[in-house]
Structure formats: structure tokens, C-alpha cells
Design a protein around this motif. Structure first.
Motif, PDB file in Angstrom:
ATOM      1  N   UNK A   1       0.826  -1.208   0.000  1.00 46.95           N
ATOM      2  CA  UNK A   1       0.000   0.000   0.000  1.00 46.95           C
ATOM      3  C   UNK A   1       0.862   1.261   0.000  1.00 46.95           C
ATOM      4  N   UNK A   2       0.363   2.300  -0.676  1.00 47.23           N
ATOM      5  CA  UNK A   2       1.060   3.579  -0.725  1.00 47.23           C
ATOM      6  C   UNK A   2       0.436   4.617   0.199  1.00 47.23           C
ATOM      7  N   UNK A   3      -0.848   4.479   0.441  1.00 42.57           N
ATOM      8  CA  UNK A   3      -1.564   5.464   1.252  1.00 42.57           C
ATOM      9  C   UNK A   3      -1.306   5.178   2.732  1.00 42.57           C
TER      10      UNK A   3
ATOM     11  N   UNK B   1      -1.533   1.662   5.023  1.00 44.79           N
ATOM     12  CA  UNK B   1      -0.373   1.061   5.691  1.00 44.79           C
ATOM     13  C   UNK B   1      -0.689   0.802   7.159  1.00 44.79           C
ATOM     14  N   UNK B   2      -1.362   1.762   7.786  1.00 45.48           N
ATOM     15  CA  UNK B   2      -1.750   1.603   9.194  1.00 45.48           C
ATOM     16  C   UNK B   2      -2.722   0.429   9.348  1.00 45.48           C
ATOM     17  N   UNK B   3      -3.675   0.312   8.435  1.00 48.13           N
ATOM     18  CA  UNK B   3      -4.654  -0.780   8.515  1.00 48.13           C
ATOM     19  C   UNK B   3      -3.971  -2.139   8.367  1.00 48.13           C
TER      20      UNK B   3
ATOM     21  N   UNK C   1      -2.360  -7.198  10.953  1.00 47.60           N
ATOM     22  CA  UNK C   1      -1.337  -8.152  11.375  1.00 47.60           C
ATOM     23  C   UNK C   1      -1.391  -8.386  12.880  1.00 47.60           C
ATOM     24  N   UNK C   2      -1.522  -7.307  13.616  1.00 49.68           N
ATOM     25  CA  UNK C   2      -1.567  -7.402  15.076  1.00 49.68           C
ATOM     26  C   UNK C   2      -2.789  -8.207  15.531  1.00 49.68           C
ATOM     27  N   UNK C   3      -3.945  -7.897  14.949  1.00 42.26           N
ATOM     28  CA  UNK C   3      -5.164  -8.608  15.320  1.00 42.26           C
ATOM     29  C   UNK C   3      -5.108 -10.073  14.918  1.00 42.26           C
TER      30      UNK C   3
END
Length: 87
Positions: free
Chosen positions: A2-4, A8-10, A15-17
Motif C-alpha cells: 500500500x502507498x496510502x 499502511x496503518x490498517x 497483522x496485530x489482530x
């Protein structure tokens, strides 16, 4: 990739979830295996104590959206039926 920035945060959040969900599911599977071993060795008292712990973990998993409510209900019903038939 992702570039946005928000995408990237999502990805990081996902991954964490995923790791948290995987650990909860594997813990539940291990407890269920332990429960079935206790049933096979005719230790129904220990199995009934473990069943209460499994119920608590299943309900917590449902509240955290790790499992669907019906899935947890089905698992709990199956285990309770095994315990009752073993007694």
C-alpha cells in the motif's frame, strides 16, 4: 504494498489482530484437546472444571470477535454432551 498512509496503518492493525486471534484460537484448541484426553481417561471431575474454563474462554473470544457466537455455542454444546455421556 500500500502507498496510502491509512492503508499502511490498517495493514499493521490487521497483522496485530491476526496474531492475537491466532493465539486465542490455538489456546482454545489446546484446552479442548486436554479436555478430550481427560474424558478418555475417565477423569470427569477434572474435565468438568476444565469445561468451565473453556466456556469462559469461548465467551471471551466471542466478545472480541475472534469466533462467531454460534460457533462457540456449538463447540460448548458438543463438549458438554461428551462430558454428560462420560458420566
Amino acid at each position: 504494498m500500500a502507498n496510502i498512509k491509512s492503508a499502511i496503518k490498517r495493514i499493521d492493525v490487521t497483522k496485530r489482530n491476526t496474531l492475537r486471534n491466532k493465539s486465542q484460537k490455538s489456546e482454545l484448541k489446546n484446552m479442548i484437546k486436554k479436555f478430550e484426553n481427560l474424558i478418555d481417561t475417565d477423569k470427569t471431575d477434572d474435565a468438568s472444571v476444565l469445561l468451565r474454563q473453556i466456556d469462559k474462554k469461548l465467551k471471551k473470544a466471542v466478545s472480541k470477535n475472534v469466533l462467531h457466537k454460534n460457533n462457540a455455542s456449538r463447540k460448548m454444546s458438543k463438549l458438554a454432551k461428551k462430558l454428560n455421556s462420560a458420566k
